[in-house]
Design a protein around this motif. Structure first.
Motif, PDB file in Angstrom:
ATOM      1  N   ILE A 183       0.828  -1.209   0.000  1.00 41.33           N
ATOM      2  CA  ILE A 183       0.000   0.000   0.000  1.00 41.33           C
ATOM      3  C   ILE A 183       0.858   1.253   0.000  1.00 41.33           C
ATOM      4  CG2 ILE A 183      -1.843   1.242   1.193  1.00 41.33           C
ATOM      5  CD1 ILE A 183      -2.675  -1.484   0.118  1.00 41.33           C
ATOM      6  N   TYR A 184       1.933   1.263   0.812  1.00 35.64           N
ATOM      7  CA  TYR A 184       2.689   2.493   1.034  1.00 35.64           C
ATOM      8  C   TYR A 184       4.150   2.426   0.584  1.00 35.64           C
ATOM      9  CZ  TYR A 184      -1.301   3.525   4.053  1.00 35.64           C
ATOM     10  OH  TYR A 184      -2.563   3.735   4.530  1.00 35.64           O
ATOM     11  N   GLY A 185       4.667   1.250   0.254  1.00 36.70           N
ATOM     12  CA  GLY A 185       6.047   1.154  -0.192  1.00 36.70           C
ATOM     13  C   GLY A 185       6.998   0.790   0.926  1.00 36.70           C
ATOM     14  N   SER A 186       8.261   1.139   0.744  1.00 36.81           N
ATOM     15  CA  SER A 186       9.340   0.754   1.652  1.00 36.81           C
ATOM     16  C   SER A 186       9.089   1.229   3.079  1.00 36.81           C
ATOM     17  CB  SER A 186      10.662   1.333   1.148  1.00 36.81           C
ATOM     18  OG  SER A 186      11.716   1.053   2.033  1.00 36.81           O
ATOM     19  N   ASP A 187       9.663   0.507   4.009  1.00 37.26           N
ATOM     20  CA  ASP A 187       9.707   0.823   5.443  1.00 37.26           C
ATOM     21  C   ASP A 187       8.488   0.351   6.216  1.00 37.26           C
ATOM     22  OD1 ASP A 187      12.044   2.117   4.703  1.00 37.26           O
ATOM     23  OD2 ASP A 187      11.124   4.102   4.732  1.00 37.26           O
TER      24      ASP A 187
END
Length: 980
Positions: free
Chosen positions: A165-169
């Protein structure tokens, strides 16, 4: 290029659902204008409850804590773990991480699931926030002190992986800070608090002005927060070492002199201790000398030899605890403005701007002056000699580093403690357009956004010393005299007969210097998103969200030139770092109602990095409501974390706190240990002089991203019978099982674990030992090379339990909110099969993973009066009751009787229990105080029963784990708010 370490998502089938959309615009406005975006999904929905568990902390709940920072609020999460906060006085020679990210002094971070703050994604209004800048490296975590509490409407916590949904991390979870938006009027807030000891004062002042009109709305906020210091010497648990004076620093104000005597010595002062020919019999004397306090000095300012000197013992070590801080001071000033304008009926323009300035201070014991090879990695100090002509040299011979001088160490308390002053400026600008349209009787929502943000930090390090000038001041006086300002230096006089010190102001003026370091991080983001309904199934509409995003990261660290040249040494990062990278991403998310009460969701995200290539991640979730009162839900998510700039390009050199098992091994009585240390070439006379070992680690441009798998399964039960029976107006029971696994974790191996494995192997050719180098004559570890690699695996699972209850009665409204986290397992391993010391129920490396953490908040309200009582519980943990004195039959922690579970035969295996702790916080609020509309007063008392943290023998500073427990003492606060 595709990343060979990343798994291809099994969810690619979701692409097939991307049906075309008829873009013919409807003439009427949107019907479902009340749809919102819930954390964990980009699809705008009317129903708030999603597949992923989300905890929401409201502004009202925050106001009842008496806390003045976002970071402090999140420290109390039961799902939280070890993270930097205002109690971590981490400057100086402690706290430097191996990832090039710097110490992070003065910052406040958040950890979820004990997977570290760099694996938690922090959003503000659903958009990424710029990473910290602390003038000591280029970090990969967000500093929550850059987000003022004044702008916060609520805080959302997602305890699930969400990279699709939000990408890396977004590996361990996501924190979303929701800012104030629909605010109309003026509000002024002021608060003041302090500990019962009269210290640690906090002050808060906020002004918020807002207007909500037909087409225009806006909010402006200005705030000021100040937190004052608490000194370690003002708390019983922190003023001294729990294990007594022997655990202090071997670098003392009286000085310490480790010499091979090439001068006449009286019998017994310098006994034979060094075996040069290897026959097992010491044949060379070693002087390990100091002077006793209040020793008279001769006219030249130094004690006479031999009468002014005695043999050094551990009881003469220096207690630097008093110089540290339990609570670090900081001031934060911020300005925030947010505006929104309805361009048309269905299109709005928004803009947000923030400026935040933070000034903070860390403090540590006076800096040491150490010369000679016994303090490896000391640069110029390793090869600094003392001339026989130095007027303060009492031995009458040249003291040559590595020949007849192993170490001269002096702690110049005359110069004062080390002071680290940070100034951090945060700038943020975000703007965009949002809109909605209808097509074919379906609703669609879109937005385009641009963000430009920057963190800049400067740190001034006061009261350190220039090794080049020290070298001149200890050398031949004639050479010193030819250098303007040079004054011969006295390292031999100790504190003198009057205790005022023998390093004069003139000497300090020549050798003392300040160091200025700086760092910067910048983030620029462009994104565009579209969400809506695709088509109808029998159970409802298939909804979707899709979008693209481009991010540009830039970071740099500029150490002072004196650090780079080695003229100043403080066991911290000394190498300049800079780098940048870009990311292009696209994602699609779908929610499909397969039955009237059963929905599934799927998401797929493609990320292309300029540093390592591409990554594809996916997720799947379901939500089933078999009856109205019961919701079952679950998720599976693939995730990743890209290496940040410090991990890619940084280099860190620091003093790791390590206990060498071979210290004094010859007297251990352990045949296996003796044989192993001998096989590694450690001399029988070796004894570790201090707890810190010079360690080198750093960036690796070939690093690949970490990958992760996250799984949750849970239920929400809201029994109708409870409401019908009258025992509750609200009753929600939520249980969630979570499981996270991180592969290819970027890390340097735990230095203590590697050294232990090396000693246990007794084979210097194995991978555990190849990075460890010792001085062949003394056995001292001269360098510990511990570089970053994709070598780790982290696995953890547990259960979250939440019960929320409320009931209105004739006597008033009663409420209870009980949040719990039970950690079943936490295991960290490396590619060699080693299991690291971090585990459930264990205190290790200044951080614990309690098996159970619980917060119970009780509330009562009647009319304008509100009362609250919060209980915060942390389960017991154990620590290794073991240090460098294990092989000393009189001074080991076991011998001193400090271990709750001692092992007399093998003190290294002794354990100590840190008991369970419960803090009690009380709150009282009065709305419409004194009959004045809009006036609210509140009084609170945190840690009402003055519960002390359990004493931690293995913690680096202050005698307790500052990441888990509170500053000792009761804390009072008074708050007033007026809105009109």
């Amino acid at each position: 290029m595709p990343d060979k370490h990343m798994r291809q998502s099994t969810l690619a089938v979701a692409i097939a659902l991307g049906c075309s959309i008829d873009t013919a615009l409807a003439q009427e406005s949107i019907v479902d204008a009340d749809r919102i975006e819930v954390l964990g999904s980009r699809i705008k929905k009317i129903e708030i409850e999603g597949q992923s568990p989300v905890l929401t902390i409201t502004r009202e709940q925050i106001g009842r804590t008496g806390l003045i920072s976002v970071g402090d609020v999140l420290q109390d999460l039961t799902s939280g773990g070890k993270a930097l906060n205002s109690q971590v006085n981490s400057s100086g020679s402690l706290g430097a991480p191996p990832d090039g990210g710097g110490i992070g002094a003065g910052s406040s971070q958040v950890d979820l699931r004990h997977l570290e703050s760099k694996r938690v994604l922090v959003l503000v209004d659903g958009r990424r926030w710029v990473n910290e800048s602390s003038a000591s490296g280029v970090g990969g975590s967000v500093d929550l002190n850059t987000i003022p509490l004044a702008i916060v409407e609520s805080i959302e916590v997602l305890g699930d992986g969400a990279s699709a949904i939000y990408g890396s991390d977004a590996v361990a979870g996501v924190i979303n800070i929701v800012t104030r938006r629909n605010f109309d009027g003026v509000e002024v807030i002021a608060s003041h608090g302090l500990f019962e000891h009269g210290d640690g004062e906090t002050s808060r002042a906020e002004l918020t002005v807002g207007h909500v009109g037909e087409r225009f709305s806006g909010v402006f906020s200005a705030s000021y927060n100040e937190q004052k210091r608490v000194a370690s010497g003002d708390r019983r648990i922190s003023e001294d070492f729990a294990a007594g004076p022997t655990r202090g620093s071997p670098v003392t104000p009286q000085g310490r002199f480790i010499l091979v005597p090439t001068f006449a010595t009286p019998p017994g002062l310098c006994p034979p201790t060094i075996d040069l020919n290897g026959d097992g019999v010491p044949d060379v004397p070693l002087c390990d000398l100091t002077s006793a306090p209040n020793t008279p000095v001769a006219g030249n300012g130094a004690p006479a030899f031999p009468g002014g000197f005695v043999r050094y013992t551990d009881n003469q070590s220096y207690n630097g605890q008093d110089d540290n801080l339990v609570l670090t001071p900081n001031k934060r000033k911020s300005l925030f403005a947010s505006t929104r304008y309805a361009v048309t009926e269905n299109i709005s323009w928004y803009a947000k701007a923030l400026y935040n300035a933070r000034d903070s201070v860390n403090q540590a014991a006076p800096n040491s002056i150490v010369i000679g090879p016994e303090a490896p990695g000391n640069g110029i100090g390793d090869v600094t000699h003392v001339s026989r002509l130095n007027p303060f040299n009492p031995f009458g011979v040249d003291l040559v580093a590595g020949a007849n001088m192993f170490a001269i160490a002096r702690r110049p308390v005359e110069g004062g403690p080390r002071i680290f002053e940070q100034s951090v400026d945060t700038r943020y600008l975000g703007t965009g357009l949002e809109g909605a349209f209808a097509a074919n009787d379906r609703d669609f929502f879109w937005d385009v956004n641009y963000i430009n943000s920057e963190n800049k930090a400067e740190q001034r390090f006061r009261n350190t010393y220039n090794l080049r000038r020290i070298q001149l001041a200890l050398g031949a006086p004639a050479v010193c005299a030819q250098t303007p300002g040079c004054v011969p230096l006295n390292l031999f006089g100790g504190q003198g007969a009057d205790g005022k010190g023998t390093i004069t102001p003139e000497m300090l003026s020549w050798i003392r210097t300040d160091v200025r370091d700086a760092s910067r991080q910048a983030l620029e983001v462009f994104s565009a998103n579209l969400s809506g309904d695709l088509f109808a199934l029998g159970a409802g509409n298939v909804s979707f969200a899709t979008g693209v995003e481009r991010r540009e990261y830039e970071g740099s660290y500029r150490p002072d030139a004196l650090r780079v040249t080695g003229e100043v040494f403080d066991l911290a990062n000394t190498v300049p770092t800079s780098g940048e990278y870009q990311v292009n991403e696209a994602y699609a998310e779908f929610n499909v109602p397969l039955a009237r009460r059963f929905d599934v969701s799927m998401a797929l995200r493609y990320s292309d990095y300029s540093t390592f290539g591409s990554v594809t991640t996916g997720s799947f979730g379901f939500k089933w409501r078999p009856v109205d009162s019961l919701l079952l839900r679950g998720t599976y998510a693939e995730g990743f974390r890209a290496p940040f700039i410090g991990e890619l390009y940084g280099l860190s050199q620091f003093g790791a706190s390590i206990k060498d098992p071979c210290s004094s091994f010859a007297t251990s009585g352990n045949p296996q240990l003796i044989a192993n240390c001998q096989a590694l070439g450690v001399p029988a006379t070796y004894r570790q002089l201090g707890s810190q070992v010079f360690t080198t680690t750093g960036g690796n441009a070939e690093l690949q991203p970490e990958t992760s798998d996250s799984f949750t399964l849970g239920l929400v039960y809201s029994p109708d019978w409870a409401l019908a029976s009258g025992i509750a107006d609200k009753l929600d029971l939520e249980v969630t099982y979570y499981n996270h696994r991180v592969d290819d974790a970027i890390q340097a191996p735990d230095a203590q674990d590697v050294l232990d494995a090396c000693v246990n192997s007794a084979d210097p050719t194995l991978a555990f030992c190849t990075g460890i180098r010792r001085d062949p004559a003394t056995g001292t570890i001269t360098n510990f090379d511990n570089r970053l690699a994709n070598l780790g695996r982290l696995e953890t699972d547990g259960v979250d339990l939440s019960i929320v209850w409320a009931m209105d009665t004739a006597a008033g409204r009663f409420e209870a909110n009980w949040q719990n986290t039970y950690v079943n397992r936490f295991e960290a391993t490396d590619r060699f099969g080693n299991t690291f010391s971090r585990a459930v129920g264990v205190e290790s490396n200044d951080g614990a993973i309690p098996r159970w953490q619980s917060n119970l908040r009780l509330g009562y309200a009647r009319g304008p009066v509100r009362l609250g009582w919060t209980l915060r519980y942390t389960h017991a943990v154990t620590e290794r009751c073991s240090d460098a004195f294990d092989n000393n039959p009189a001074l080991s922690l076991t011998a001193l009787g400090l271990c709750s579970d001692p092992d007399a035969a093998k003190p290294a295996l002794s354990r100590n229990k840190l008991g369970a702790t419960t803090y009690h916080d009380l709150y009282a609020g009065w709305d419409q105080a004194f009959g004045t509309d809009g006036l609210r007063l509140a009084l609170g008392l945190n840690n009402a029963f003055a519960k002390e943290a359990p004493t931690c023998l293995s913690c680096s500073l202050n005698g307790y784990d500052a990441a888990i427990y509170d500053v000792p003492g009761r804390f009072w606060y008074l708050q007033a708010a007026y809105r009109f």
